[in-house]
Design an enzyme around this catalytic site. Structure first.
Site, PDB file in Angstrom:
ATOM      1  N   GLU A   1       0.858  -1.202   0.000  1.00 36.74           N
ATOM      2  CA  GLU A   1       0.000   0.000   0.000  1.00 36.74           C
ATOM      3  C   GLU A   1       0.881   1.235   0.000  1.00 36.74           C
ATOM      4  O   GLU A   1       1.994   1.197   0.515  1.00 36.74           O
ATOM      5  CB  GLU A   1      -0.830   0.061   1.302  1.00 36.74           C
TER       6      GLU A   1
ATOM      7  N   LYS B   1       2.313   4.622   1.360  1.00 42.89           N
ATOM      8  CA  LYS B   1       2.453   5.196   2.697  1.00 42.89           C
ATOM      9  C   LYS B   1       2.163   6.690   2.571  1.00 42.89           C
ATOM     10  O   LYS B   1       2.977   7.460   2.076  1.00 42.89           O
ATOM     11  CB  LYS B   1       3.869   4.963   3.234  1.00 42.89           C
TER      12      LYS B   1
ATOM     13  N   ASP C   1       1.468  10.501   3.534  1.00 42.31           N
ATOM     14  CA  ASP C   1       2.186  11.364   4.463  1.00 42.31           C
ATOM     15  C   ASP C   1       1.219  12.309   5.183  1.00 42.31           C
ATOM     16  O   ASP C   1       0.970  13.416   4.749  1.00 42.31           O
ATOM     17  CB  ASP C   1       3.250  12.153   3.695  1.00 42.31           C
TER      18      ASP C   1
ATOM     19  N   TYR D   1      -7.933   8.152   4.727  1.00 46.50           N
ATOM     20  CA  TYR D   1      -7.731   6.882   4.034  1.00 46.50           C
ATOM     21  C   TYR D   1      -7.576   5.774   5.074  1.00 46.50           C
ATOM     22  O   TYR D   1      -6.680   5.844   5.917  1.00 46.50           O
ATOM     23  CB  TYR D   1      -6.478   6.927   3.163  1.00 46.50           C
TER      24      TYR D   1
ATOM     25  N   LYS E   1      10.916   3.409   2.612  1.00 49.24           N
ATOM     26  CA  LYS E   1      10.934   4.878   2.553  1.00 49.24           C
ATOM     27  C   LYS E   1      11.591   5.340   1.263  1.00 49.24           C
ATOM     28  O   LYS E   1      12.689   4.903   0.922  1.00 49.24           O
ATOM     29  CB  LYS E   1      11.757   5.424   3.722  1.00 49.24           C
TER      30      LYS E   1
ATOM     31  N   CYS F   1       8.076  48.363  -9.893  1.00 48.14           N
ATOM     32  CA  CYS F   1       7.830  47.079 -10.536  1.00 48.14           C
ATOM     33  C   CYS F   1       8.945  46.761 -11.539  1.00 48.14           C
ATOM     34  O   CYS F   1       9.241  47.592 -12.401  1.00 48.14           O
ATOM     35  CB  CYS F   1       6.476  47.122 -11.246  1.00 48.14           C
TER      36      CYS F   1
ATOM     37  N   CYS G   1       7.303  47.016 -15.283  1.00 48.31           N
ATOM     38  CA  CYS G   1       6.807  48.255 -15.903  1.00 48.31           C
ATOM     39  C   CYS G   1       7.331  49.514 -15.232  1.00 48.31           C
ATOM     40  O   CYS G   1       7.092  50.605 -15.718  1.00 48.31           O
ATOM     41  CB  CYS G   1       5.282  48.274 -15.881  1.00 48.31           C
TER      42      CYS G   1
ATOM     43  N   CYS H   1       2.405  45.454  -7.665  1.00 48.94           N
ATOM     44  CA  CYS H   1       2.521  46.526  -8.633  1.00 48.94           C
ATOM     45  C   CYS H   1       1.107  47.031  -8.851  1.00 48.94           C
ATOM     46  O   CYS H   1       0.217  46.257  -9.187  1.00 48.94           O
ATOM     47  CB  CYS H   1       3.101  45.979  -9.937  1.00 48.94           C
TER      48      CYS H   1
ATOM     49  N   CYS I   1       0.402  47.207 -16.374  1.00 46.10           N
ATOM     50  CA  CYS I   1       1.593  46.369 -16.343  1.00 46.10           C
ATOM     51  C   CYS I   1       1.282  45.120 -17.171  1.00 46.10           C
ATOM     52  O   CYS I   1       0.254  44.476 -16.939  1.00 46.10           O
ATOM     53  CB  CYS I   1       1.918  46.002 -14.893  1.00 46.10           C
TER      54      CYS I   1
HETATM   55  S1  IVH Z   1       0.082   0.487   8.741  1.00 48.02           S
HETATM   56  C1  IVH Z   1       0.581  -1.658  12.658  1.00 48.02           C
HETATM   57  N1  IVH Z   1      -0.454   1.516   6.386  1.00 48.02           N
HETATM   58  O1  IVH Z   1       2.900   5.392   8.551  1.00 48.02           O
HETATM   59  C2  IVH Z   1       0.134  -0.917  11.447  1.00 48.02           C
HETATM   60  N2  IVH Z   1       0.574   2.914   8.000  1.00 48.02           N
HETATM   61  O2  IVH Z   1       5.407   4.445  10.391  1.00 48.02           O
HETATM   62  C3  IVH Z   1       0.800   0.387  11.361  1.00 48.02           C
HETATM   63  N3  IVH Z   1       0.951   5.224   7.251  1.00 48.02           N
HETATM   64  O3  IVH Z   1       1.912   5.629  11.886  1.00 48.02           O
HETATM   65  C4  IVH Z   1       0.420   1.271  10.285  1.00 48.02           C
HETATM   66  N4  IVH Z   1       0.093   4.987   5.240  1.00 48.02           N
HETATM   67  O4  IVH Z   1       0.578   6.950  10.192  1.00 48.02           O
HETATM   68  C5  IVH Z   1       0.067   1.747   7.608  1.00 48.02           C
HETATM   69  N5  IVH Z   1      -1.023   2.309   4.269  1.00 48.02           N
HETATM   70  C6  IVH Z   1      -0.498   2.521   5.490  1.00 48.02           C
HETATM   71  C7  IVH Z   1       0.009   3.777   5.866  1.00 48.02           C
HETATM   72  C8  IVH Z   1       0.549   3.933   7.148  1.00 48.02           C
HETATM   73  C9  IVH Z   1       0.664   5.813   6.094  1.00 48.02           C
HETATM   74  C10 IVH Z   1       1.615   5.889   8.394  1.00 48.02           C
HETATM   75  C11 IVH Z   1       0.915   5.674   9.712  1.00 48.02           C
HETATM   76  C12 IVH Z   1       1.920   5.037  10.631  1.00 48.02           C
HETATM   77  C13 IVH Z   1       3.222   5.283   9.920  1.00 48.02           C
HETATM   78  C14 IVH Z   1       4.123   4.083  10.111  1.00 48.02           C
END
Ligand code: IVH
Length: 664
Positions: free
Chosen positions: A112, A114, A116, A219, A310, A402, A405, A420, A425
């Protein structure tokens, strides 16, 4: 009233369905205006029947109920973080450990994105959202239930009877983030550094109506029962179940038979990263089977059955060689850092936006400093912070003229941007013409964006006033223009000469001078020349004109380029004098209405009669000349057209509102 409660429930069901289509599935089935009509009907019924309001009603998404301070709440089971893998080798090492611990049994992964943002646990009981808790320290978080209710993609109601808990990520999409920072610039508030900070700040607001205005998203990525235990045997199945309950589950997910499949997923989305509507910082890879997850267990701080891959940071350090200034369409001057070219994850970066003077002050940045720059999406890179002050450094000074102009640059009190103020302009010209021609102003039909671009780029229009000198032949020679439409346009431009003084005043685009202020000024002073010649003190003599507005008007006319434009418009034959009309005819004189759909109480003939009795006209079809569309239930294409033309829409209550005799 019998039937009211079922009518309310019916509206809620419809609204929930459309919210899900819009916010979760990104597949709206009705227009925003139609949605608004439903929402207003529900709001009205709930206002009349306060006993019937429930916490899971779609009307409760607007916030307003302030949180009572900061309340803590315990998690049902610890919210752990994940171990990181920084490269593919580390992912393979994770896989080797999983294989060993599972003793040769077959296993699969779910990959999945991750996202932010910040994690949020949400609890459901008796079909409704009961509580939302931030991660906090992992065992105790903050109760943000009232804030969470405002997140449109978080269901307030589910079909499952059982008690369960969902964990997921609250994020702010890039667009919402950009919009928020633009608004903050306009209010001279500091910008949020990134969408994650913006999401975290917005979710934890005590004022929940502010959270509602911030457009957060949720999500779901994890499902638990009330004791923190599993519900299904497979994580993949849990995600599908969550989606079926109405949660937003990222569709960019994949069931992977081997770690190599998972690595491919990571690579694919590393390449796609900039094109996603939200920011991601990696991929989460989880063992799919929940019995196997239990077998693998946890270390003190993270599960052994999952890992976060990461992505490389999109940041790098470089030196600020200079700071230049760019002039935007609204005349705003944006400082831009010129950088010693530096490769940031594969792309050479040599410029970064600094937004405005306040941002430079916040960063403490001077020319010659070393800075950390960050690239995200396709947008121009930004400076994150100063890493080292230059041995030789000099401060940036906003120019007073400016750079395009030579016009005067002004920073209004309480504004982040310096502007400006010369309307001619070139950088501002296109925007000025757009404003001049727009519906509520000089209302020149047919003078649209594509045409304006061509007129300016081909040098046919160097000042807004030049449009009055255009000939049908000149216009017809432009791309995508026929002889007929060219003639029409020139006629429409000529017709705009008849626009009354308040429109002309509005057309000048003076900051803070909208339709109403323009009318009050015209009524008070009677001519453009008298307004232009008035001192700020005299201007404040007009109704509703305070020091800020007065100063803006006065500064506008003092600027020689603007004074020149005014003269050209006079020569073009626009109306500079104002005859204060005696109120005659009905209240709706001069307004054209279009009726569509079924109104709750008025028949179409009754509505028509009321409008006509008040001096208004009722037309059969929507056009640029329509003043208002009155829409009832099952309004169709007319409503859509009105929305696309930006024509205001009234429901029956709104119509009654403007028919009512006013106090003035
Ligand atoms: S699973 C035990 N799935 O990433 C399950 N985390 O360092 C733990 N995060 O604190 C989380 N997308 O805030 C999971 N698809 C995803 C995620 C996700 C973002 C974040 C979450 C968690 C951190 C993990």
């Amino acid at each position: 009233m019998p039937g009211t409660s079922s009518e309310i429930e019916d509206l809620r069901t419809q609204l929930r369905h459309h919210e899900h289509q819009y916010y979760v599935l990104d597949a709206p089935q009705i227009t925003d205006a139609e949605y608004d009509v439903l929402m207003r009907q529900l709001q009205k019924l709930e206002a009349e029947n306060p006993d019937l309001v429930t916490a899971d009603s779609p009307t409760q998404r607007v916030g307003g109920k302030p949180r009572e301070g900061v309340a803590k709440a315990a998690h049902s089971s610890a919210m752990l973080s994940l171990d990181n893998a920084l490269d593919e080798m580390e992912l393979r090492a994770f896989d080797a450990r999983v294989r060993e611990l599972l003793g040769g049994a077959a296993y699969r992964y779910v990959a999945e994105l991750k996202m932010d943002g910040l994690s949020l646990a949400t609890r459901y009981r008796e079909n409704t959202l009961q509580q939302a808790i931030t991660r906090g320290d992992g065992s105790i978080g903050e109760d943000v239930t009232e804030n969470a209710r405002t997140i449109r993609s978080l269901p307030l109601r589910v079909t499952a009877e059982r008690t369960f808990e969902v964990r997921g990520e609250v994020i702010m999409a890039r667009k919402a983030f950009e919009r928020l920072n633009t608004e903050r610039d306009a209010q001279s508030l500091p910008r949020f550094a990134n969408p994650r900070n913006a999401a975290a700040g917005s979710l934890r607001m005590l004022e929940t109506s502010v959270t509602a205005s911030r457009r957060l998203d949720y999500y779901a990525y994890f499902l638990l029962d009330e004791t923190g235990g599993p519900i299904f045997d497979s994580h993949w199945e849990s995600l599908d179940w969550l989606a079926a309950q109405g949660f937003q589950v990222n569709r960019r997910r994949r069931l992977c038979d081997t770690v190599e499949d998972a690595i491919r997923f990571c690579q694919e989305f590393d390449a796609e990263r900039d094109n996603l509507p939200y920011e991601i910082d990696g991929v989460v890879i989880k063992v799919d089977s929940i019995p196997q997850q239990r077998q693998l267990g946890y270390t003190a701080k993270a599960p052994r059955w999952a890992i976060a891959f990461k992505y490389a940071a999109r940041q790098a350090e470089t030196e600020v060689l200079d700071v230049l200034v760019q002039v935007g369409r609204t005349g705003a001057l944006t400082p831009v850092a010129v950088l010693a070219p530096q490769v940031v994850s594969g792309v050479t970066v040599s410029r970064a936006t600094l937004h405005n003077e306040d941002e430079i002050a916040r960063l403490g940045l001077q020319i010659g400093d070393r800075v950390l720059v960050e690239r995200s999406g396709d947008v121009i890179p930004k400076v994150v912070r100063v890493t080292q002050e230059g041995e030789v450094r000099r401060p940036f000074v906003m120019p007073t003229e400016c750079p395009v102009c030579g016009g005067r640059v002004v920073r209004e009190e309480g504004e982040a941007a310096s502007r400006c103020i010369n309307l001619n302009c070139p950088a501002r010209l296109k925007e000025s013409i757009r404003h001049f021609a727009s519906r509520g102003v000089m209302a020149i039909d047919g003078l649209g964006d594509v045409l304006i671009d061509q007129l300016v780029e081909q040098g046919l229009v160097k000042s807004v006033s030049d449009i009055y000198a255009l000939t049908p032949e000149q216009v017809a020679a432009l791309e995508r223009m026929g002889a007929k439409s060219a003639t029409n346009l020139v006629e429409n431009i000529a017709a705009s000469r008849k626009m009354p003084l308040p429109r002309v005043l509005g057309a000048l685009g003076i900051r803070f001078v909208g339709e109403r202020t323009a009318e009050l000024l015209a009524d008070e002073f009677g001519s453009l020349d008298r307004i232009a010649g008035a001192s700020p003190e005299e201007l404040q003599g007009a109704q509703e004109v305070g020091p800020k507005v007065a100063e803006s008007i006065s500064a506008f006319f003092r600027e020689p380029h603007n004074a020149d434009l005014v003269e050209r418009l006079r020569l073009a034959g626009l109306k500079f004098d104002h005859v204060v009309k005696k109120k005659e005819g009905g209240k709706l004189k001069g307004l054209t209405f279009v009726l569509t759909g079924t109104l709750p109480t008025l028949s179409r003939d009754e509505a028509k009669k009321r409008i006509e009795d008040a001096g208004g006209k009722v037309a059969g079809s929507v056009s640029g000349k329509t003043s208002y569309v009155v829409a009832g239930e099952e309004a169709g294409s007319k409503l859509e057209k009105a929305v696309s033309l930006g024509i205001p829409i009234l429901d029956e209550a709104g119509l009654n509102g403007i028919l009512e005799p006013s106090n003035t």
